[in-house]
Design a protein around this motif. Sequence first.
Motif, PDB file in Angstrom:
ATOM      1  N   GLY A  35      50.658  32.841  46.849  1.00 35.17           N
ATOM      2  CA  GLY A  35      50.791  33.516  45.706  1.00 35.17           C
ATOM      3  C   GLY A  35      50.141  32.789  44.538  1.00 35.17           C
ATOM      4  N   ILE A  36      49.442  31.662  44.755  1.00 36.59           N
ATOM      5  CA  ILE A  36      48.987  30.936  43.803  1.00 36.59           C
ATOM      6  C   ILE A  36      47.323  31.009  43.272  1.00 36.59           C
ATOM      7  CG2 ILE A  36      48.756  28.614  43.054  1.00 36.59           C
ATOM      8  CD1 ILE A  36      51.347  28.050  44.576  1.00 36.59           C
ATOM      9  N   THR A  37      46.994  31.278  42.524  1.00 36.66           N
ATOM     10  CA  THR A  37      45.469  30.998  42.001  1.00 36.66           C
ATOM     11  C   THR A  37      45.164  29.676  41.482  1.00 36.66           C
ATOM     12  OG1 THR A  37      45.367  33.495  41.329  1.00 36.66           O
ATOM     13  CG2 THR A  37      43.546  31.974  40.625  1.00 36.66           C
ATOM     14  N   ALA A  38      44.501  28.897  42.345  1.00 37.70           N
ATOM     15  CA  ALA A  38      44.532  27.438  42.207  1.00 37.70           C
ATOM     16  C   ALA A  38      43.179  27.283  41.259  1.00 37.70           C
ATOM     17  CB  ALA A  38      44.401  26.834  43.496  1.00 37.70           C
ATOM     18  N   ASP A  39      42.178  28.116  41.514  1.00 32.73           N
ATOM     19  CA  ASP A  39      40.775  27.832  41.042  1.00 32.73           C
ATOM     20  C   ASP A  39      41.051  27.876  39.339  1.00 32.73           C
ATOM     21  OD1 ASP A  39      39.189  27.625  43.326  1.00 32.73           O
ATOM     22  OD2 ASP A  39      38.952  29.885  43.251  1.00 32.73           O
ATOM     23  N   GLY A  40      40.579  26.915  38.674  1.00 29.39           N
ATOM     24  CA  GLY A  40      40.449  26.865  37.233  1.00 29.39           C
ATOM     25  C   GLY A  40      41.847  26.068  36.543  1.00 29.39           C
ATOM     26  N   GLN A  41      42.682  25.734  37.465  1.00 29.40           N
ATOM     27  CA  GLN A  41      43.766  24.816  36.949  1.00 29.40           C
ATOM     28  C   GLN A  41      43.413  23.431  36.923  1.00 29.40           C
ATOM     29  OE1 GLN A  41      46.620  26.229  36.218  1.00 29.40           O
ATOM     30  NE2 GLN A  41      45.957  28.334  36.946  1.00 29.40           N
TER      31      GLN A  41
ATOM     32  N   GLN B 213      41.222  20.320  41.915  1.00 28.50           N
ATOM     33  CA  GLN B 213      39.644  19.729  41.613  1.00 28.50           C
ATOM     34  C   GLN B 213      38.828  19.844  43.025  1.00 28.50           C
ATOM     35  OE1 GLN B 213      39.608  15.833  40.328  1.00 28.50           O
ATOM     36  NE2 GLN B 213      40.832  16.217  38.591  1.00 28.50           N
ATOM     37  N   GLN B 214      37.504  20.412  43.040  1.00 29.08           N
ATOM     38  CA  GLN B 214      36.884  20.589  44.072  1.00 29.08           C
ATOM     39  C   GLN B 214      35.729  19.693  44.349  1.00 29.08           C
ATOM     40  OE1 GLN B 214      35.537  24.589  44.496  1.00 29.08           O
ATOM     41  NE2 GLN B 214      37.316  25.604  43.974  1.00 29.08           N
ATOM     42  N   THR B 215      35.694  19.092  45.399  1.00 26.04           N
ATOM     43  CA  THR B 215      34.795  17.940  45.591  1.00 26.04           C
ATOM     44  C   THR B 215      33.316  18.206  46.003  1.00 26.04           C
ATOM     45  OG1 THR B 215      35.116  17.480  47.877  1.00 26.04           O
ATOM     46  CG2 THR B 215      36.641  16.345  46.384  1.00 26.04           C
ATOM     47  N   GLY B 216      33.261  19.723  46.668  1.00 28.55           N
ATOM     48  CA  GLY B 216      31.882  19.855  47.332  1.00 28.55           C
ATOM     49  C   GLY B 216      31.543  19.084  48.384  1.00 28.55           C
ATOM     50  N   LEU B 217      32.417  18.377  48.892  1.00 21.84           N
ATOM     51  CA  LEU B 217      31.916  17.280  49.928  1.00 21.84           C
ATOM     52  C   LEU B 217      32.475  17.581  51.257  1.00 21.84           C
ATOM     53  CD1 LEU B 217      32.683  14.038  47.670  1.00 21.84           C
ATOM     54  CD2 LEU B 217      30.270  15.159  48.298  1.00 21.84           C
TER      55      LEU B 217
END
Length: 285
Positions: free
Chosen positions: A165-171, A175-179
């Motif tokens: 139940g958590i929206t992590a995006d934007g917090q 952090q997203q590495t894209g790796l």
Amino acid sequence: MNQWQRLVFSLLTVVALFVTGICGSAAAASKTLILATTTSTQDSGLLDILIPAFEKESGYFVKTIAVGSGQAMAMGEKGEADVLLVHSPDAEKKFMDKGAGVNRRLVMHNDFVIVGPAIDPAKIRGTKSSAEAFKKIATSGSLFLSRGDNSGTHAKEKGLWKGAGITADGQKWYQQTGLGMGQTLNVAAEKKGYTLTDRATYLALKKSLGLEILVEGDAKLLNIYHVIGVNQAKWPKVNAAGAKAFGDFMVGKKVQDVIGRFGVDKFGAPLFFPDAGKKPESLGL
């Protein structure tokens, strides 16, 4: 031989060489197989054992492209790969429903684990529920590194956040590495953050990381791999024969035995568990 005959002979020679070149190129292409697979099968070292064995047994040359499962299937949807080895069941079903794939077969499984620094700022160590662990990470604002690459691992992680139940995006703490998996683990180690990883890649890199397994054993963390041929009916240039040969190889008893033993000598336990021939429902699919 007069001048006219010499000219005709020269032209015939050029044509013969041209045709031979085309046939040679076609033959070479037919023995090349493009495998799009996940970084976890590459980073764990499993493909370093299986690919040379397949090439020796089959005569095919395998060009391996290790990306996230989502990217591998995107390649398949464009006919840019011949066969896939992936671990994102929901996305795989959509891939098959589009008619992009054929002969999807269960190969193996391992599991995902949540790893982090020994100091464990979010206090998730030993938490039985992955959703509860994610809630603690979010509530504490502790750094979490996501692959953010539409891979099977990323898809699993997004499902876990949704389940919590958590929206992590934007917090700020997210952090997203894209790796790939190995690189994301290295970033998590450097920044002393948490991440979700398949067990095999973690164990293969453990000595250099300084990260610990803090959450494991939740049924939602199961990690299942399938081999899928790309549909030649949609993309005629796909090497269907090579894809079938690779799929047969992966589910064959000899390779399944290799998979079951892989990692035992080094880690004391296998990194993957062979599943060929099992019913999907036995793994909760």
